[in-house]
Structures are given as structure tokens and as C-alpha cells.
Design a protein around this motif. Structure first.
Motif, mmCIF file in Angstrom:
data_model
loop_
_atom_site.group_PDB
_atom_site.id
_atom_site.type_symbol
_atom_site.label_atom_id
_atom_site.label_comp_id
_atom_site.label_asym_id
_atom_site.label_seq_id
_atom_site.Cartn_x
_atom_site.Cartn_y
_atom_site.Cartn_z
ATOM 1 N N VAL A 167 0.759 -1.310 -0.018
ATOM 2 C CA VAL A 167 0.048 -0.136 -0.083
ATOM 3 C C VAL A 167 0.865 1.314 -0.111
ATOM 4 O O VAL A 167 1.908 1.384 0.573
ATOM 5 N N GLU A 168 0.615 2.147 -0.724
ATOM 6 C CA GLU A 168 1.435 3.433 -1.102
ATOM 7 C C GLU A 168 0.614 4.620 -0.851
ATOM 8 O O GLU A 168 -0.306 4.619 -1.817
ATOM 9 N N ASN A 169 1.198 5.625 -0.428
ATOM 10 C CA ASN A 169 0.702 6.865 -0.696
ATOM 11 C C ASN A 169 1.900 7.969 0.008
ATOM 12 O O ASN A 169 2.901 7.566 0.343
ATOM 13 N N ILE A 170 1.504 9.262 -0.362
ATOM 14 C CA ILE A 170 2.317 10.108 0.022
ATOM 15 C C ILE A 170 2.403 10.474 1.264
ATOM 16 O O ILE A 170 1.399 10.411 2.069
ATOM 17 N N GLY A 171 3.106 11.226 2.065
ATOM 18 C CA GLY A 171 3.247 12.114 3.279
ATOM 19 C C GLY A 171 3.989 13.214 3.227
ATOM 20 O O GLY A 171 4.416 13.728 2.166
ATOM 21 N N LEU A 172 4.111 13.946 4.412
ATOM 22 C CA LEU A 172 4.949 15.102 4.374
ATOM 23 C C LEU A 172 6.243 14.666 4.802
ATOM 24 O O LEU A 172 6.286 14.552 6.125
ATOM 25 N N LEU A 173 7.474 14.930 4.069
ATOM 26 C CA LEU A 173 8.603 14.527 4.603
ATOM 27 C C LEU A 173 9.022 15.949 5.413
ATOM 28 O O LEU A 173 8.854 16.894 4.749
ATOM 29 N N ARG A 174 9.577 15.698 6.268
ATOM 30 C CA ARG A 174 10.072 16.897 7.044
ATOM 31 C C ARG A 174 11.657 16.632 7.696
ATOM 32 O O ARG A 174 11.912 15.547 8.049
ATOM 33 N N GLY A 304 21.350 11.241 1.856
ATOM 34 C CA GLY A 304 21.897 12.666 1.706
ATOM 35 C C GLY A 304 21.852 13.218 3.009
ATOM 36 O O GLY A 304 22.323 14.500 2.899
ATOM 37 N N GLY A 305 21.639 12.789 4.027
ATOM 38 C CA GLY A 305 22.001 13.263 5.544
ATOM 39 C C GLY A 305 20.578 14.165 5.949
ATOM 40 O O GLY A 305 21.138 14.630 6.832
ATOM 41 N N VAL A 306 19.537 13.985 5.569
ATOM 42 C CA VAL A 306 18.306 14.577 6.104
ATOM 43 C C VAL A 306 17.913 13.822 7.075
ATOM 44 O O VAL A 306 17.957 12.490 7.403
ATOM 45 N N ASP A 307 17.763 14.519 8.344
ATOM 46 C CA ASP A 307 17.156 13.937 9.598
ATOM 47 C C ASP A 307 15.592 13.863 9.570
ATOM 48 O O ASP A 307 14.930 14.881 9.737
ATOM 49 N N LEU A 308 15.303 12.886 9.010
ATOM 50 C CA LEU A 308 13.823 12.654 8.380
ATOM 51 C C LEU A 308 12.673 12.042 9.401
ATOM 52 O O LEU A 308 12.964 11.165 10.157
ATOM 53 N N VAL A 309 11.653 12.890 9.330
ATOM 54 C CA VAL A 309 10.591 12.384 10.072
ATOM 55 C C VAL A 309 9.063 12.599 8.807
ATOM 56 O O VAL A 309 9.234 13.376 7.986
ATOM 57 N N VAL A 310 8.444 11.822 9.003
ATOM 58 C CA VAL A 310 7.183 11.957 8.221
ATOM 59 C C VAL A 310 5.796 12.089 8.890
ATOM 60 O O VAL A 310 5.514 11.565 9.953
ATOM 61 N N ASP A 311 5.432 13.554 8.611
ATOM 62 C CA ASP A 311 4.314 13.989 9.412
ATOM 63 C C ASP A 311 2.850 13.572 8.562
ATOM 64 O O ASP A 311 2.961 13.442 7.227
ATOM 65 N N PRO A 312 1.740 13.511 9.344
ATOM 66 C CA PRO A 312 0.596 13.665 8.561
ATOM 67 C C PRO A 312 0.369 14.635 7.656
ATOM 68 O O PRO A 312 0.942 15.663 7.675
ATOM 69 N N LEU A 313 -0.621 14.507 6.580
ATOM 70 C CA LEU A 313 -0.585 15.538 5.495
ATOM 71 C C LEU A 313 -1.365 16.590 6.193
ATOM 72 O O LEU A 313 -2.285 16.701 6.883
ATOM 73 N N PRO A 314 -0.784 17.815 6.111
ATOM 74 C CA PRO A 314 -1.402 19.141 6.588
ATOM 75 C C PRO A 314 -2.662 19.428 5.776
ATOM 76 O O PRO A 314 -2.876 18.803 4.595
ATOM 77 N N LYS A 319 -11.672 20.117 5.988
ATOM 78 C CA LYS A 319 -11.876 18.316 5.880
ATOM 79 C C LYS A 319 -10.582 17.806 5.798
ATOM 80 O O LYS A 319 -9.491 18.296 6.235
ATOM 81 N N PRO A 320 -10.629 16.426 6.188
ATOM 82 C CA PRO A 320 -9.182 15.619 6.274
ATOM 83 C C PRO A 320 -8.508 15.828 5.015
ATOM 84 O O PRO A 320 -9.029 15.633 4.088
ATOM 85 N N ALA A 321 -7.222 15.683 5.013
ATOM 86 C CA ALA A 321 -6.372 15.860 4.064
ATOM 87 C C ALA A 321 -6.069 14.151 3.513
ATOM 88 O O ALA A 321 -5.224 13.538 4.219
ATOM 89 N N GLN A 322 -6.799 13.787 2.286
ATOM 90 C CA GLN A 322 -6.918 12.713 2.207
ATOM 91 C C GLN A 322 -6.069 12.263 0.757
ATOM 92 O O GLN A 322 -6.226 12.905 -0.241
ATOM 93 N N PRO A 323 -4.689 11.623 0.923
ATOM 94 C CA PRO A 323 -4.192 11.367 -0.257
ATOM 95 C C PRO A 323 -4.833 10.272 -1.174
ATOM 96 O O PRO A 323 -5.443 9.335 -0.530
ATOM 97 N N GLY A 386 1.958 4.241 6.745
ATOM 98 C CA GLY A 386 0.946 3.413 7.012
ATOM 99 C C GLY A 386 -0.345 4.112 7.541
ATOM 100 O O GLY A 386 -1.426 4.028 7.116
ATOM 101 N N GLU A 387 0.063 4.943 8.550
ATOM 102 C CA GLU A 387 -0.919 5.529 9.161
ATOM 103 C C GLU A 387 -1.772 6.615 8.229
ATOM 104 O O GLU A 387 -2.982 6.872 8.252
ATOM 105 N N ILE A 388 -1.148 7.376 7.480
ATOM 106 C CA ILE A 388 -1.488 8.294 6.671
ATOM 107 C C ILE A 388 -2.588 7.455 5.296
ATOM 108 O O ILE A 388 -3.564 7.931 5.402
ATOM 109 N N GLY A 389 -2.013 6.315 5.120
ATOM 110 C CA GLY A 389 -2.572 5.494 4.159
ATOM 111 C C GLY A 389 -4.053 5.130 4.528
ATOM 112 O O GLY A 389 -5.014 5.019 3.756
ATOM 113 N N THR A 390 -4.033 4.783 5.781
ATOM 114 C CA THR A 390 -5.368 4.206 6.352
ATOM 115 C C THR A 390 -6.680 5.291 6.143
ATOM 116 O O THR A 390 -7.821 5.039 6.217
#
Lengths: 440, 537, 303
Positions: A167-174, A304-314, A319-323, A386-390
Motif C-alpha cells: 500500500v503506498e501513499n504520500i506523506g509530508l517529509l520533514r 543525503g543526510g536529512v534527519d527525516l520524519v514523516v508527518d501527517p498530511l497538512p 476536511k481531512p487531507a486524504q491522499p 501506513g497511518e496516513i494511508g489508512t
């Protein structure tokens, strides 16, 4: 995973033309003279290939042909070997160029020369069913072992047509180094991004890759849905209803206005000159705190050295942000001469945790099998996606979706570029164009 | 014959008497030549015989007849005394007919069908697919562990109900209770006396027969029937749609709606509800009719046609001019480094075009691209989004992609020009430009003119460069269609035929044929102009 | 170098060093300037490809600093991937490309000879048809070719789907296309009187073709051979339908799999592969250059 079939289709053909035109301009042999020289060098390879690719006309064949792309092929090796050991049937993994799998399958299946099984995203289903080349799969009790979103995505006109594996979807990479705190609304995201720019920590407040020809409706979709506009409404059976285009709504108009506001002539949160490649590069170099993207860009960002977290979509609206959610899975040819063996392999082997685990290890896409997902979710990034995808919406699989992309993208691009006097009217015009195309 | 080139020069300048028809004064073939001919023909015939046997064994009599005729013609061509041209043309023409003319003929045939998404195969295939898709599992029915048995060539499904009773049935023979002779450790019946239990390998041998078994679960067929798709699990299915072969209709078992062949390659109800899967039918001139009436096409057609011609013309002109200029510049024996110059010059041609297209669209990016950013010091020129600049950019990139070809060809062509012309003229005091203009160029055109026409034709259909860079955009204002300033006919055709809700090969072929006719007419006219060039020799 | 410099003219063979600058510039200097400008135009965009090939971060922006990173990661990945046997693809491409282009040149030359030297009924119609055939839009060729090979494969498995021989034959269908047209133009520039006198000396038409005409048109044979090779080695569409087995695929088909996945495309590895794929083309060109630049004046008229 490849979700935008329209674009795909185009890219295939453009390459088709690019290269085909050159190729046909070349070639030649005197039948007589070539008999000796040309065959000598290539005949051994060709005969063996020909022999193995032409499956026996009756059910006696002990070989299944599976079209896969190079990325998934290694992940399938082990499970294919296990199948061979258990059942004595060889699964021949034919690596196909991913972009041509769907169309080649549609063309080749009716001749009986196509593969028995293909791997692909669920949004091919509309086309495959319409062309009568794919057979339903009975998951039976196994269905409950899978993420319900995944099974739902593979359900078309009431039938399940594939065994899902990812299952695949986008997220907000921070990038935590630049923006330490998560934000929930798009406004806050933009504000945080701008603050980072003002502080000199970043060059761009926000990044999303936009195609210079058709922007990117796929990536921008959660913003659109959070303002209350979907591409197709769902019908009574839970599937998308092609007659109910959801673009021409108040939410759509609001989204159009926002695009103009965020665009080149507005706050420049979106920059029509930043392509997917540029966005990726800038984010990986730490030039922005945010990147609206998917799991496919995670490995390089980490490298590339990014200190990465994935946030829920803003959210941009209330309404909810549904990808869009794309589900990958295995489908069986309606013309397979080895239907029984194919079903055995797909339903009883590819649904095993070891198969799904190995596919995850290779591709990094969150598994559809709940057991495998739970294992994979030890990684917070996988878990976050995964959580964003649900919360997401399956990519529409209906064939009518093909008529949508070109106008949708071009209009978004135009709005982002700015200079459109009345964004809402432009959006309305787009919706009318798409509706006309679907009708014809 | 050492003075050959001088002779050539003279001839080139003085008109030749009309060429004689078919010279017959050739010396007879040498013994070696005759032997070679016999050997080659022998190989061809051996292959032909093999093919003919194969065809005969598969009862492909029509193709057999064609293959036999072709074989006879080939033998006739090479065994008779005259007909020299045919001997030289036959090998190439053979492949041409098989792989190019056939393709054209097939496309022409497609133009008269509705082949495309939703109409992909035969009616039988469509019916099978619909039936397959209509087999829905009866809601809330149990999943059965299943064993396949065989008796007298008929396959039976043996299942165990949740309450432990074993049942056996097959197509036309509803499930009935039996006493199992063997059971597995979980209590599942695995064998019945008088029947043979199939092992997995046996199942494989009989896949189609086994998966085709549909054992009704009761005497009432509406209750559904048991079927298995993997041999070990069976489900109760009830068809959502029932096919009536005699009436050629599908009936929806829940709503009672009747789907009939609507004559357009699909099953549909009277009020227009269609089943998803259709089939390919002949539609006559319908696609051509659509081509002429589709507002998508007729709307911006003139602009697109005009630009198509302009694009093809300027593409040929610029690539040829640059290629020729460079060829001349490096056509000096004593120029140092020309070998390396030439190699570097053909590089654009040696890389995949879409890779180059991607790079160019990066270079032309208004904000980040090298051209604006570095070359023009941060200018903001919309290379690909302004209608005129986009046209220019497309031509520029096509020049980059295409000039190595012309460069190569012109380099080759210049080599065959006699140097003596140059020297003689130079001694007469003619300027370099004069020499080029009045002597070299006309000679060069003899060899290059056919190529220029063919290059024009290629660019007329040069889909790739347009699609790579602009996708036809920027779109025209004021029309609702997906057509833009850099669209040429072929890209427009593509968008119209494939950009709707699916690929429509029928329409695409019809449009392709129409375009083909346009280009063919133009080319025929220009071709006839080349006659004058040819007469030089 | 020495083998390549053909004594085309000897008038100024020794004037190079003594030449005053003004004259040198008029004669040759400007050519170098043109060369440098043209080469910048030619290869500048390709530097981005090269830069991406040596940068394993996998992007291909085409806009930012060139060679900001330099590593061989992409090349390692290219050769390490057992699923995608780059070396095999390379060999397949060489074999298919060389065989096909050699045969193209031969078949095309045969036909060009007939069109140029013989006058027969249907000659101009034949020429025109050749031209027109190339103009048919190729939107649908793949479907037809697939069906055709599928059928042929049932009769003769050796040329069916999956066989490189079948692919070569499909390519040969284009033998009489643009390349023959090109050769025809060249054959026309060879004076007819050469054949005439050879025939008077007792040569057969085959001897005229092989011993008089072909040596004189070597430049164009080499050009056509090179163009065919380039065309075949980058041909993708037909090859991808015909060659189903990864072991038998060509470079164009195989490499494309690195970028065909939208969003997870790997431009770096693709660029690395493309750079390597361009090497045979360059090598072939270097090899053929001596033939391309040895024309009529090279003394090949001896017969």
C-alpha cells in the motif's frame, strides 16, 4: 505504485516514438546471404528463448510466466523457488519494463501468449476488466489477513481481482534539523517553512515536485480533498461512480483560488519551475524543511543526510487531507492456460508473510499483509506512511480516470503559474471539459 | 581508369544522353558466381520447404498457398535470364513486404474496426471474460477445503461440510452425500471408493477441466454451484449474469435486465446500460466519419497543420544547413583534430533521445535552467511556456538532436565530390563561396535531395521531440481542447485517439491514414521535382 | 592518424607552418573556432548526463552544478545487478546491431544499385513507394508486429517472439527505407561511364557492383552502417515486445527499466548505462571514419 496511468501512457509512447522512429529507419538482409552469417551468431540464444516463451497449448505446462519489473523480480526469487520445490512448477520471472506491462498485457493476453500473472497497481483494473484480460481471484478467508484498504482497492465491480502486497501513499517529509516541530494545518506548515527561510536555515519554505507540463494533481490531492473536492464521488457499491465528477464543487473552486494564491505570482509556496528532480535534490541537500513526497524518495533523502520524519498530511480546509492510495498486487490472466497453478501460487504462496516481507525488503513499500506490515512498522517512517494511508482514498481504477489527468494537471499548472483572472471559473471550465470527454 | 574522377567531372557538367533501357551486354556470370547463386538459392529453398511443411502440418492452407507462390516467384526471379532489377530488389522487397507493407495493411484494416480499450478481442473472448467476472461468491457461504476426484474421465469435487458430512458432485450432478474412504487428520474427506484422488501433478495435467467443474449445491441451480480455482479450496458461486447462447443475451440474475448485442461490439440493455467488456467489430467508415466531424480535430486544425509544415520545413532546413556547414568546415585533409571533432559532434545522436529531452527541459527551466540562470545571467525567459518561444525551443532542440545525422551524411557526400572541380575553379579565380554555390551544392544535392524529402517526411511525424519537451503546450486559449501551440498533427492525433477514456486504435488508424494521405500527396509532388536532379547523371 | 590522412591535395601540404596567421586563419583557423563552438553546443547538454552518471544520489535535474559529487556508485550498481545483466545486454546489442546494420547496408546497396543503374518499368513508382512507406505514422506498428511474430513463431519457432533472429528480421523490413534512399542518391553521383567501360572490358553486372560501384561509395556505406547501428542500438519499442527474456534483451530495453518507474526512477544508473552504451557507437564511428573520408579521390577507382 505507478499511479498516473495517463502520464505513463504518454511517456511510453513518447519513448516509443523516439526510439521506434530511429529503429525503423534502419535494417536489412538478403534472405539468401543472411541465412549463413546472421543466424550463426544469434540462433542459439534465440531458439532457446523462443522455446521457453511459447508455452505449451494444453494444460500440461509446468511453467508459470510472471511479468514483473526489475525492482520486484529479486524479491520474488525465493518464493518462486519454494513453489517449485513444493509443487514442481517453475515460475518464470520475466522482467518487463514497468511502463509497458499494462498495455502489452492487454494486447498480448488475447493471443494466449501473454503471461499467467502480472504485478501492478490496482488502478490498472478498470482497463484490464474492460478489455477482459484479468480473472477474479478468490481470497476467501485470507482476505481478513490484509489491510482492508488494499483489498477494497483490488475490488472492482464487486469482484476481487488481485492479491495485494503493498500500500503506498504520500506523506509530508520533514527535515527535523530545519523544522523541529510538526504542524497540522497547511498554513502552519507554510509559516514554519517561511520562518526557517527567514532564519537562513533553508532556501525554500516548502517543496513539491511539479511537472512543467501538467503540475502534479496526484501530490496536491490531499490539499484538494481537505478543501472538500474529490475527483469522483463514490457510488452505492462503494466504488467510484464515473457519472459523478466531484471537481466542479465549491471545494474545487476554493482549491483553485488557493493554488493561485500559493503559486508563482502569490506566496510562491509552490514554484512551477521546481520539477520532481529539482525538489528531490534541494530537499536532500537540506535546502528546505518540507517535501511533499512518498516512500520512494526516502532512501536517498536519508543517504543525503536529512534527519527525516514523516508527518501527517497538512490540511488546507476543514476536511481531512486524504491522499490517493495506490495498492500493488498480483493479478491473474483471464486467458491463462495454467489458471489452477497460477491461483495456487498467487493465493497460497504470495500471501505468505515471507513473500510479503521479502517484497517489502526490496521495494520499501508498506506491506498489505497485516502481519508483515506490523513487522515493517518497527520503522517509524513506514509506520507513519501506513497511518496516513489508512485515511486515504484508493486511486480511481475506472477507465474514465484516463480522461481526467491531462486537463486536471494543465489547469493546476496554469493556476500555479498565476495570471489567471478568475481561478474558480478556470476550474469550472476544466471540470466541464473533463465531463465532456468522459461522455463522448 | 585512373582518370575516373576527371571523367566524372566532365560528365557532371555536360548533360548525358538519355539512359538506355535495360542494357543486355553483360558478360555471362562466372562459374564461381553461378555456383554461389545456386548455393544461396538452395538455402532459400530449403528454408522454404521447411516452412511449407510446417504450414501444411498445421493446415494453414491459405498461408501455405501464399508461401508457395512467394517461393516460386523467388526461384523464377533468379533462374530466368533477364529481369536483372528484380534480382537486386527481391531480397529487400521480401522483408519490406513482410514487415512494413503488412503493418500498413493491418493498420488500414484496424481503421475500419473499433479496436481499442473495451474492444480488445473476439466476441467469444468477451463472453468468456464476462462469464468469468460474473461468477460471484455467494455471500456468507463457507469456504470449503476441497479434493478433486476422477472417474471415467470426469472430475468431481469432494468437500466436507462444517458438520462433517462429505459431499461429492460435478457439473450436471448436484452435490450429494458420500461416505469417504479416506480422511485427512483434520477430518476432511480425501477419497471415495471407486474414484481416483488427484495429486497436484494430476491437477496440473487437467487444469482447464478441473477449473471448469461447476457442481450445483442443490437441485435448484439458483442456489449456486461449487467450483475451485486452485484445486484445494472451493467456494459456492452464483453467476450475476447468465448467458443464453441461443438468444445471445446476458440476463442479470438479480434485476432481470437483459443485455443484448447492441451491434457496436458490446452487450447493452435497451436503455443503454453496457457491460464493461466488449469485443472488436468492423465499423466501416465510422472512424473516418468521426475524424471529420470531431470538433476536437476541426477546431484548431488549421493552426496545427500550418505549424506541422513549418516545423518539418524548418527542422530540415536548420539541421541540413548546420550539418552541411560543419561537414564543409571539417572536410579538409590537413585539419588537425578533425577526427576527434567529428566523434564529439555525433554524440547527441548516440544518446537516447528521451534522456536528452529530459536534460534539455532542465536546461530550459526558466528559474533553475542553465540557459537562463548562467548563460543569460538570471534572465526569466519562459522558453517552453510562451507560444512563440516554445516553437523556437522545439526547433532548437530538434536541431541539436538532428544535425549530427545531416553532418554525417554531408560528410559522406562531400567525399564523393571530385576535388578537381574545386581546383579548376580556384585557378579561374572563383571565390570559395562561388565554388560552393554554383558547383559543389548542385552536385551535393543530387545525392542529398532524396534524403531531404525523406527527412521532411520524418519530421512531419516527429512525435518524440514535441512530446518530450512541451507535450504540445502551451495550450491554445479560447479552445476547450487539449491542443497547444507546438502540437503537430501526429501529437494531436495521439491526444484525440488515446487521451479520452482509453486508447482507440480504430480512430488513431483512421487519423493516421488521413495524415498519411496528406503527406503522401505533398511528397509525390516534391518527388516529381527531383526528376530534374536525377537527369544530371 | 597516418593511415587516415589521405593525400587529397598536395598543393599546400608543406605550407602549414610557414603560413602567415591571417592566411592560416582564413584557411583553417576559423574551422577550429567553428569546431569548438559546435562541440560546446553538442556536448554541453551531455555533460549533465555524464555528471549524473558519476553521482550516485540519483537525480538528474539538469540545472545545478555539474560534477558536484563524483563517485562510481552508479557504475557499480549497473554491473552488480544480477537481475539486469548489463554485460549480456551489451553483447546482445552489439550482435543484433552489427548483424542488422551489415545486412541493411548490403540489402540497401543492392536495391540502390538497381534503382540507380537500371531503367525498368515501375522504377519511379518503386522509388516513390519506398519514400511513402516511411511516412506512414508508426502509431500502430507494434501491435501488428506482435501479431505477425506471434503467428510466425507458431510456424517457425526460431523467428517467433523472444528470438533475436526474429527481431533482426523485423528490422530488415526497414532495409529498403530511408537508407536505401540515401544510397540511391549517392550511386547517382558515380558516373555511369565507369560501369560502361568495365562492361566493355568484360565484367558481369555482379562484378561491376562489387568491384566498381561499392568501392566508390564506401563513404555512404559506412555512413549508412553507422546510422543503422545507432538506430538499432537505441530502438526500444519493437525490441521490448519481441525480446521477453532479460538475458536476451538489448541495452535500450534493459536500461529503460531503470527509469520506467515513475517516481522511483534511477536516472543516475540509467545515465551511467547510457554513457557506456554510447561507447560502441563512438568506437564504430572511429573505425568507420577512414572509410567515410576516403571517397572517389582516394584512388579506389582501380577496379
Amino acid at each position: 505504485m505507478k499511479v498516473r496511468s495517463e502520464t505513463l501512457n504518454k511517456s511510453v509512447t513518447r519513448r516509443a516514438f523516439a526510439i521506434g522512429s530511429l529503429g525503423t529507419a534502419a535494417a536489412a538482409a538478403l534472405a539468401a546471404c543472411s541465412g549463413g552469417t546472421s543466424t550463426a551468431s544469434s540462433s542459439s540464444a534465440s531458439t532457446s528463448a523462443a522455446a521457453s516463451s511459447s508455452s505449451a497449448p494444453t494444460g500440461a505446462a509446468a511453467t508459470l510466466t510472471l511479468w514483473t519489473d526489475a525492482e520486484r523480480s529479486p524479491a520474488l526469487k525465493d518464493i518462486a523457488a519454494k513453489f517449485k520445490a513444493d509443487k514442481g512448477i517453475e515460475v518464470k520471472l520475466v522482467v518487463k519494463d514497468f511502463a509497458s506491462v499494462r498495455d502489452d498485457f492487454i494486447t498480448q493476453a488475447p493471443t494466449g501468449k501473454g503471461p499467467d500473472i502480472i504485478v501492478g497497481p490496482h488502478d490498472w483494473l478498470g482497463k484490464l476488466v474492460q478489455n477482459g484480460v484479468v480473472a477474479p481471484v478468490q481470497l476467501g478467508d485470507k482476505a481478513s489477513l490484509f489491510n482492508p484498504v488494499a483489498v477494497k482497492a483490488f475490488t472492482y465491480e464487486g469482484q476481487v481481482y488481485g492479491l495485494p502486497y503493498a500500500v503506498e501513499n504520500i506523506g509530508l517529509l520533514r527535515n527535523k534539523k530545519i523544522i523541529p516541530e510538526a504542524a497540522t494545518t497547511f498554513e502552519e506548515v507554510v509559516a514554519a517553512g517561511k520562518k526557517a527561510v527567514a532564519a537562513g536555515d533553508a532556501k525554500y519554505p516548502f517543496l513539491v515536485g511539479l511537472d512543467p507540463k501538467q503540475a502534479d494533481p496526484y501530490h496536491l490531492y490531499p490539499l484538494q480533498t481537505s478543501l472538500g473536492s474529490v475527483v469522483f464521488e463514490t457510488g452505492a457499491d462503494g466504488g467510484y461512480d464515473a457519472t459523478k465528477l466531484g471537481l466542479d464543487t465549491e471545494g474545487g473552486a476554493a482549491f483553485a483560488k488557493k493554488l493561485a494564491e500559493w503559486g508563482d505570482k502569490g506566496t510562491k509556496v509552490f514554484n512551477s519551475n521546481i520539477t520532481a528532480n529539482i525538489a528531490k535534490e534541494k530537499f536532500n541537500k537540506g535546502e528546505s524543511g518540507y517535501f511533499l513526497s512518498g516512500p520512494w524518495n526516502v532512501p536517498d533523502a536519508v543517504k543525503g543526510g536529512v534527519d527525516l520524519v514523516v508527518d501527517p498530511l497538512p490540511t488546507a480546509g476543514d476536511k481531512p487531507a486524504q491522499p490517493f492510495v495506490g495498492v500493488n498486487g498480483f493479478m491473474i490472466s483471464a486467458k491463462s492456460k495454467n489458471a489452477l497453478a497460477a491461483n495456487e501460487f498467487v493465493v497460497n504462496y504470495l500471501s505468505l508473510a515471507e513473500a510479503q516481507d521479502s517484497l517489502f525488503d526490496q521495494g520499501g513499500r508498506p506491506p498489505a499483509l497485516i502481519e508483515s506490515f506490523d513487522k515493517a512498522a518497527a520503522d517509524p517512517i513506514v509506520k507513519a506512511f501506513g497511518e496516513i494511508g489508512t485515511n486515504g482514498l484508493p486511486m480511481p481504477a475506472i477507465p474514465q480516470m484516463d480522461a481526467v489527468w491531462a486537463d486536471w494537471g494543465a489547469t493546476e499548472l496554469k493556476l500555479i503559474k498565476g495570471g489567471v483572472a478568475d481561478p474558480a471559473a478556470e476550474w469550472k471550465k476544466m471540470a466541464a471539459n473533463i465531463a465532456a470527454k468522459i461522455k463522448s | 581508369m585512373s582518370g575516373a574522377s576527371a571523367v566524372g567531372t566532365l560528365e557532371a557538367e555536360s548533360p548525358q544522353p538519355p539512359v538506355k533501357k535495360q542494357r543486355k551486354q553483360h558478360a555471362p556470370d562466372s562459374v564461381l558466381g553461378t555456383l554461389a547463386k545456386i548455393a544461396l538459392l538452395g538455402i532459400v529453398d530449403a528454408v522454404a520447404v521447411y516452412v511449407l511443411i510446417q504450414l501444411a502440418s498445421q493446415h494453414e492452407w491459405l498461408i501455405f498457398a501464399v508461401a508457395l507462390a512467394v517461393t516460386l516467384v523467388i526461384n523464377w526471379i533468379y533462374l530466368r535470364r533477364g529481369g536483372l532489377p528484380a534480382k537486386y530488389l527481391a531480397p529487400g522487397v521480401f522483408f519490406l513486404l513482410l514487415f512494413q507493407v503488412f503493418v500498413m495493411a493491418y493498420s488500414t484494416y484496424i481503421a475500419f474496426t473499433n479496436y481499442g480499450d473495451g474492444h480488445n478481442s473476439s466476441k467469444e473472448d468477451a463472453i468468456t471474460s464476462i462469464q468469468l467476472a460474473a461468477q460471484e461468491r455467494v455471500p456468507d457461504s463457507p469456504q470449503y477445503a476441497n479434493t478433486v476426484l476422477e472417474k471415467d474421465g470426469t472430475f468431481y469435487l469432494l468437500v466436507t461440510e462444517p458438520d462433517g458430512t462429505a459431499k461429492l458432485g460435478t457439473t450436471g450432478e448436484p452435490l450429494h452425500e458420500v461416505t469417504p474412504s479416506t480422511t485427512s487428520s483434520t477430518g476432511q474427506a480425501t477419497g471415495v471408493d471407486g474414484y481416483r484422488t488427484l495429486a497436484f501433478t494430476d491437477l496440473l495435467q487437467n487444469q482447464q477441466a478441473v477449473t471448469a467443474v461447476k457442481a450445483p449445491i442443490s437441485d435448484n441451480p439458483a442456489d449456486g454451484s461449487l467450483a475451485t480455482s486452485d484445486g484445494s479450496t472451493a467456494y459456492v458461486f452464483a453467476p450475476k449474469l447468465k448467458y443464453d447462447a441461443a438468444a445471445d443475451t446476458f440476463t442479470d440474475t438479480t434485476t432481470g435486465a437483459v443485455y443484448k448485442d447492441n451491434g457496436q461490439g458490446a452487450f447493452a440493455t435497451a436503455d443503454g446500460q453496457q457491460l464493461s467488456t466488449g469485443w472488436k467489430i468492423d465499423v466501416g467508415f465510422l472512424n473516418f466519419q468521426r475524424a471529420f466531424t470531431d470538433p476536437n480535430l476541426s477546431g484548431p486544425l488549421w493552426q496545427v497543420t500550418l505549424w506541422t509544415f513549418a516545423f518539418a520545413f524548418f527542422s530540415v532546413l536548420t539541421t541540413f544547413a548546420l550539418g552541411l556547414f560543419l561537414a564543409i568546415a571539417f572536410n579538409r585533409a590537413d585539419l588537425r583534430g578533425k577526427r576527434i571533432y567529428r566523434v564529439l559532434m555525433i554524440l547527441p545522436y548516440a544518446f537516447p533521445a528521451f534522456l536528452s529531452g529530459l536534460v534539455w527541459s532542465g536546461l530550459l527551466n526558466p528559474e533553475f535552467g542553465f540557459i537562463n540562470n548562467t548563460l543569460l545571467g538570471g534572465a526569466d525567459i519562459p522558453w517552453l511556456t510562451d507560444p512563440w518561444l516554445a516553437k523556437f525551443s522545439v526547433l532548437l532542440v530538434n536541431l541539436w538532436l538532428g544535425y549530427p545525422y545531416m553532418f554525417l551524411v554531408c560528410t559522406g557526400a562531400l567525399q564523393s565530390l571530385p576535388e578537381e572541380v574545386d581546383e579548376a575553379a580556384r585557378m579561374d579565380g572563383a571565390s570559395a563561396w562561388r565554388i560552393f554555390r554554383s558547383i559543389k551544392l548542385p552536385l551535393l544535392l543530387v545525392s542529398i535531395a532524396p534524403l531531404l524529402i525523406s527527412s521532411f517526411a520524418f519530421n512531419f511525424n516527429n512525435f518524440n521531440v514535441i512530446y518530450m519537451l512541451t507535450g504540445g503546450g502551451p495550450r491554445f486559449d479560447g479552445t476547450t481542447y487539449d491542443v497547444g501551440a507546438t502540437d503537430i498533427l501526429i501529437t494531436m492525433v495521439y491526444k484525440v485517439a488515446f487521451g479520452g477514456t482509453g486508447r482507440d486504435y480504430g480512430l488513431a488508424s483512421a487519423l493516421a491514414i488521413i495524415i498519411f494521405i496528406i503527406v503522401a500527396v505533398i511528397s509525390t509532388v516534391s518527388f516529381n521535382k527531383t526528376k530534374s536532379l536525377e537527369e544530371i547523371n | 592518424m597516418s593511415s587516415e590522412v589521405v593525400p587529397q591535395r598536395n598543393t599546400n601540404a608543406n605550407g602549414e607552418i610557414k603560413m602567415p596567421f591571417g592566411r592560416w586563419f582564413r584557411e583553417k583557423g576559423w574551422r577550429h573556432i567553428v569546431a569548438i563552438v559546435a562541440i560546446i553546443f553538442s556536448i554541453f547538454p551531455l555533460l549533465y548526463v555524464l555528471s549524473a552518471a558519476f553521482d550516485s544520489s540519483g537525480t538528474m535535474a539538469g540545472s545545478n552544478s555539474l560534477f558536484s559529487r563524483f563517485d562510481l556508485g552508479n557504475f557499480q550498481q549497473l554491473f552488480a545487478d544480477t537481475e539486469r545483466p548489463f554485460g549480456k545486454w551489451f553483447m546482445n546489442t552489439l550482435i543484433i546491431g552489427l548483424v542488422t546494420s551489415a545486412l541493411t547496408v548490403f540489402l540497401g546497396a543492392l536495391a540502390a544499385y538497381a534503382f540507380s543503374r537500371m531503367r525498368f518499368k515501375g522504377r519511379r513508382v518503386g522509388l516513390l513507394s519506398l519514400l511513402l512507406l516511411q511516412m506512414f505514422p508508426q502509431l500502430l506498428t507494434v501491435v501488428a508486429i506482435f501479431l505477425l511474430l506471434n503467428y510466425l513463431g507458431d510456424i517457425i519457432p526460431a523467428i517467433g517472439l523472444g528470438s533475436s533472429l526474429g527481431l533482426i528480421m523485423v528490422y530488415l523490413g526497414g532495409a529498403l527505407g530511408v537508407n536505401t534512399y540515401l544510397m540511391y542518391g549517392f550511386f547517382n553521383t558515380v558516373p555511369q561511364s565507369l560501369d560502361e567501360s568495365a562492361r566493355i572490358d568484360g565484367a558481369s553486372h555482379v562484378q561491376v557492383f562489387f568491384q566498381i560501384i561499392l568501392p566508390l561509395v564506401t563513404p555512404i556505406l559506412a555512413v549508412v552502417g553507422l546510422l543503422s547501428f545507432i538506430g538499432i542500438s537505441s530502438e526500444f519499442v519493437i525490441a521490448s515486445v519481441v525480446l521477453t527474456d532479460p538475458e536476451s534483451q538489448t541495452l535500450a530495453v534493459g536500461l529503460y527499466s531503470y527509469v520506467s518507474e515513475q517516481r522511483s526512477e534511477n536516472w543516475g544508473v540509467f545515465a551511467a548505462g547510457a554513457v557506456l552504451a554510447a561507447l560502441p557507437v563512438m568506437a564504430l564511428f572511429l573505425f568507420l571514419q577512414r572509410y567515410i573520408t576516403s571517397g572517389l579521390t582516394a584512388g579506389g577507382v582501380k577496379g
